[in-house]
Design a protein around this motif. Structure first.
Motif, PDB file in Angstrom:
ATOM      1  N   ILE A 203       0.834  -1.208   0.000  1.00 45.25           N
ATOM      2  CA  ILE A 203       0.000   0.000   0.000  1.00 45.25           C
ATOM      3  C   ILE A 203       0.870   1.259   0.000  1.00 45.25           C
ATOM      4  O   ILE A 203       0.725   2.108  -0.888  1.00 45.25           O
ATOM      5  CB  ILE A 203      -0.984  -0.012   1.179  1.00 45.25           C
ATOM      6  N   PRO A 204       1.793   1.423   0.970  1.00 46.84           N
ATOM      7  CA  PRO A 204       2.660   2.615   0.896  1.00 46.84           C
ATOM      8  C   PRO A 204       3.564   2.604  -0.338  1.00 46.84           C
ATOM      9  O   PRO A 204       3.904   3.669  -0.867  1.00 46.84           O
ATOM     10  CB  PRO A 204       3.469   2.555   2.193  1.00 46.84           C
ATOM     11  N   LYS A 205       3.939   1.412  -0.820  1.00 47.18           N
ATOM     12  CA  LYS A 205       4.727   1.335  -2.052  1.00 47.18           C
ATOM     13  C   LYS A 205       3.938   1.911  -3.219  1.00 47.18           C
ATOM     14  O   LYS A 205       4.451   2.679  -4.033  1.00 47.18           O
ATOM     15  CB  LYS A 205       5.100  -0.121  -2.318  1.00 47.18           C
ATOM     16  N   THR A 206       2.657   1.569  -3.286  1.00 48.34           N
ATOM     17  CA  THR A 206       1.794   2.075  -4.351  1.00 48.34           C
ATOM     18  C   THR A 206       1.589   3.582  -4.225  1.00 48.34           C
ATOM     19  O   THR A 206       1.587   4.311  -5.222  1.00 48.34           O
ATOM     20  CB  THR A 206       0.445   1.346  -4.313  1.00 48.34           C
ATOM     21  N   ILE A 207       1.432   4.051  -2.998  1.00 44.07           N
ATOM     22  CA  ILE A 207       1.266   5.490  -2.773  1.00 44.07           C
ATOM     23  C   ILE A 207       2.513   6.247  -3.226  1.00 44.07           C
ATOM     24  O   ILE A 207       2.420   7.355  -3.779  1.00 44.07           O
ATOM     25  CB  ILE A 207       0.967   5.766  -1.283  1.00 44.07           C
ATOM     26  N   ALA A 208       3.695   5.653  -3.028  1.00 43.07           N
ATOM     27  CA  ALA A 208       4.937   6.289  -3.473  1.00 43.07           C
ATOM     28  C   ALA A 208       4.939   6.474  -4.992  1.00 43.07           C
ATOM     29  O   ALA A 208       5.404   7.501  -5.508  1.00 43.07           O
ATOM     30  CB  ALA A 208       6.144   5.455  -3.039  1.00 43.07           C
ATOM     31  N   TYR A 209       4.413   5.499  -5.725  1.00 49.26           N
ATOM     32  CA  TYR A 209       4.309   5.639  -7.184  1.00 49.26           C
ATOM     33  C   TYR A 209       3.304   6.722  -7.565  1.00 49.26           C
ATOM     34  O   TYR A 209       3.496   7.428  -8.557  1.00 49.26           O
ATOM     35  CB  TYR A 209       3.923   4.304  -7.813  1.00 49.26           C
ATOM     36  N   LEU A 210       2.229   6.859  -6.777  1.00 50.96           N
ATOM     37  CA  LEU A 210       1.275   7.935  -7.033  1.00 50.96           C
ATOM     38  C   LEU A 210       1.943   9.296  -6.847  1.00 50.96           C
ATOM     39  O   LEU A 210       1.697  10.227  -7.620  1.00 50.96           O
ATOM     40  CB  LEU A 210       0.078   7.815  -6.091  1.00 50.96           C
ATOM     41  N   VAL A 211       2.767   9.408  -5.821  1.00 50.53           N
ATOM     42  CA  VAL A 211       3.504  10.655  -5.597  1.00 50.53           C
ATOM     43  C   VAL A 211       4.431  10.944  -6.774  1.00 50.53           C
ATOM     44  O   VAL A 211       4.523  12.081  -7.252  1.00 50.53           O
ATOM     45  CB  VAL A 211       4.310  10.576  -4.277  1.00 50.53           C
ATOM     46  N   ALA A 212       5.128   9.906  -7.255  1.00 52.75           N
ATOM     47  CA  ALA A 212       6.003  10.070  -8.418  1.00 52.75           C
ATOM     48  C   ALA A 212       5.213  10.530  -9.636  1.00 52.75           C
ATOM     49  O   ALA A 212       5.663  11.399 -10.398  1.00 52.75           O
ATOM     50  CB  ALA A 212       6.735   8.766  -8.722  1.00 52.75           C
ATOM     51  N   ALA A 213       4.020   9.957  -9.822  1.00 55.25           N
ATOM     52  CA  ALA A 213       3.182  10.350 -10.959  1.00 55.25           C
ATOM     53  C   ALA A 213       2.744  11.807 -10.838  1.00 55.25           C
ATOM     54  O   ALA A 213       2.748  12.556 -11.825  1.00 55.25           O
ATOM     55  CB  ALA A 213       1.954   9.443 -11.041  1.00 55.25           C
ATOM     56  N   PHE A 214       2.375  12.224  -9.636  1.00 59.21           N
ATOM     57  CA  PHE A 214       1.952  13.607  -9.420  1.00 59.21           C
ATOM     58  C   PHE A 214       3.110  14.565  -9.680  1.00 59.21           C
ATOM     59  O   PHE A 214       2.942  15.626 -10.294  1.00 59.21           O
ATOM     60  CB  PHE A 214       1.431  13.782  -8.005  1.00 59.21           C
ATOM     61  N   LEU A 215       4.314  14.201  -9.235  1.00 63.51           N
ATOM     62  CA  LEU A 215       5.487  15.044  -9.470  1.00 63.51           C
ATOM     63  C   LEU A 215       5.805  15.130 -10.957  1.00 63.51           C
ATOM     64  O   LEU A 215       6.154  16.196 -11.472  1.00 63.51           O
ATOM     65  CB  LEU A 215       6.682  14.487  -8.698  1.00 63.51           C
ATOM     66  N   ALA A 216       5.690  13.998 -11.657  1.00 65.61           N
ATOM     67  CA  ALA A 216       5.922  14.004 -13.100  1.00 65.61           C
ATOM     68  C   ALA A 216       4.897  14.886 -13.797  1.00 65.61           C
ATOM     69  O   ALA A 216       5.215  15.615 -14.745  1.00 65.61           O
ATOM     70  CB  ALA A 216       5.867  12.586 -13.646  1.00 65.61           C
ATOM     71  N   TYR A 217       3.656  14.830 -13.328  1.00 65.77           N
ATOM     72  CA  TYR A 217       2.597  15.668 -13.903  1.00 65.77           C
ATOM     73  C   TYR A 217       2.917  17.151 -13.736  1.00 65.77           C
ATOM     74  O   TYR A 217       2.576  17.971 -14.605  1.00 65.77           O
ATOM     75  CB  TYR A 217       1.265  15.338 -13.235  1.00 65.77           C
ATOM     76  N   GLN A 218       3.593  17.499 -12.657  1.00 63.99           N
ATOM     77  CA  GLN A 218       3.932  18.899 -12.410  1.00 63.99           C
ATOM     78  C   GLN A 218       4.868  19.460 -13.475  1.00 63.99           C
ATOM     79  O   GLN A 218       4.900  20.674 -13.690  1.00 63.99           O
ATOM     80  CB  GLN A 218       4.557  19.069 -11.029  1.00 63.99           C
ATOM     81  N   THR A 219       5.627  18.595 -14.150  1.00 61.28           N
ATOM     82  CA  THR A 219       6.502  19.092 -15.216  1.00 61.28           C
ATOM     83  C   THR A 219       5.683  19.641 -16.384  1.00 61.28           C
ATOM     84  O   THR A 219       6.193  20.428 -17.179  1.00 61.28           O
ATOM     85  CB  THR A 219       7.428  17.972 -15.744  1.00 61.28           C
ATOM     86  N   PHE A 220       4.412  19.255 -16.480  1.00 58.42           N
ATOM     87  CA  PHE A 220       3.560  19.732 -17.566  1.00 58.42           C
ATOM     88  C   PHE A 220       3.030  21.140 -17.301  1.00 58.42           C
ATOM     89  O   PHE A 220       2.648  21.843 -18.224  1.00 58.42           O
ATOM     90  CB  PHE A 220       2.374  18.778 -17.765  1.00 58.42           C
ATOM     91  N   THR A 221       2.985  21.520 -16.041  1.00 54.92           N
ATOM     92  CA  THR A 221       2.413  22.819 -15.686  1.00 54.92           C
ATOM     93  C   THR A 221       3.409  23.739 -15.003  1.00 54.92           C
ATOM     94  O   THR A 221       3.114  24.899 -14.745  1.00 54.92           O
ATOM     95  CB  THR A 221       1.210  22.609 -14.738  1.00 54.92           C
TER      96      THR A 221
END
Length: 228
Positions: A203-221
């Motif tokens: 569960i926390p491992k999966t949440i860490a990937y969600l955080v990575a995805a959100f950070l990657a998304y920030q490069t778009f904006t």
């Protein structure tokens, strides 16, 4: 109750990760700047991650409604196989994202990481993995996860070291998220067969990937510029 909580978490995770991927591709259509290739790479990397987890997590949800996980070893196994393939491709694309973000050519180290990804893709397709069985051989789990460990930790190292040198405020954080994911995933690989409750660390491992995805998304904006 535990099963219900896992199902709710799985569905929520898939909804969030796919929404982030959708937003990435939506914003990608509006990009006309030199970083569009980087953003395209990140979008496809997380799309692959989401796709693999849709099979992995989604098949677990289906199994719960089809007699339980114990009664559906093949369904769970093929879900794990799907995510094993896509997460390997995810890290290969992240090597490319590193090159594009920091304007790097290939190095011996980057080739080593890509080789690790290739070796893993070969290993996970070998019959010894016994994906359809509930009794997955422990040695084969080590064979296929060691190359992933090398590639994933190598990507985190590149993001952290070159990110700090370039005063990049996003990619080092993605590197940290990757390290956190491995910190929770490694005990599961090594000891979950002896202590099943360690599976909760996914569960926390999966949440860490969600955080990575959100950070990657920030490069778009993001409007800040690293010293690249």
């Amino acid at each position: 109750m535990v099963d219900i909580m896992e199902i709710l978490f799985d569905i929520s995770y898939l909804a969030i990760i796919w929404y982030i991927v959708y937003k990435m591709f939506t914003l990608l259509k509006e990009q006309k700047e030199p970083t569009v290739l980087l953003k395209n790479t990140l979008a496809w990397a997380f799309a692959l991650l989401a796709l693999g987890d849709t099979f992995h997590v989604g098949f677990r949800v289906v199994a719960y409604f089809s007699g339980g996980t114990a009664a559906n070893p093949a369904l769970l196994g093929y879900g794990k196989l799907a995510t094993a393939i896509t997460v390997t491709m995810f890290y290969a694309l992240m090597v490319r994202a590193w090159r594009l973000r920091f304007h790097k050519g290939h190095t011996f180290f980057s080739y080593l990481l890509l080789l690790g990804a290739l070796v893993r893709l070969i290993v996970i397709l070998l019959p010894g993995n016994n994906w359809a069985s509930a009794n997955v051989p422990f040695n084969w789990s080590m064979y296929r996860n060691l190359p992933l460990l090398i590639t994933g930790l190598g990507v985190a190292y590149l993001f952290l070291t070159d990110g700090k040198k370039a005063n990049d405020h996003l990619f080092p954080k993605i590197g940290i998220a990757i390290l956190v994911s491995y910190a929770f995933y490694t005990p599961v690989i090594l000891f979950a067969q002896y202590y099943p409750l360690l599976g909760l660390l996914m569960i926390p491992k999966t949440i860490a990937y969600l955080v990575a995805a959100f950070l990657a998304y920030q490069t778009f904006t993001d409007t800040k510029k690293a010293n690249l």
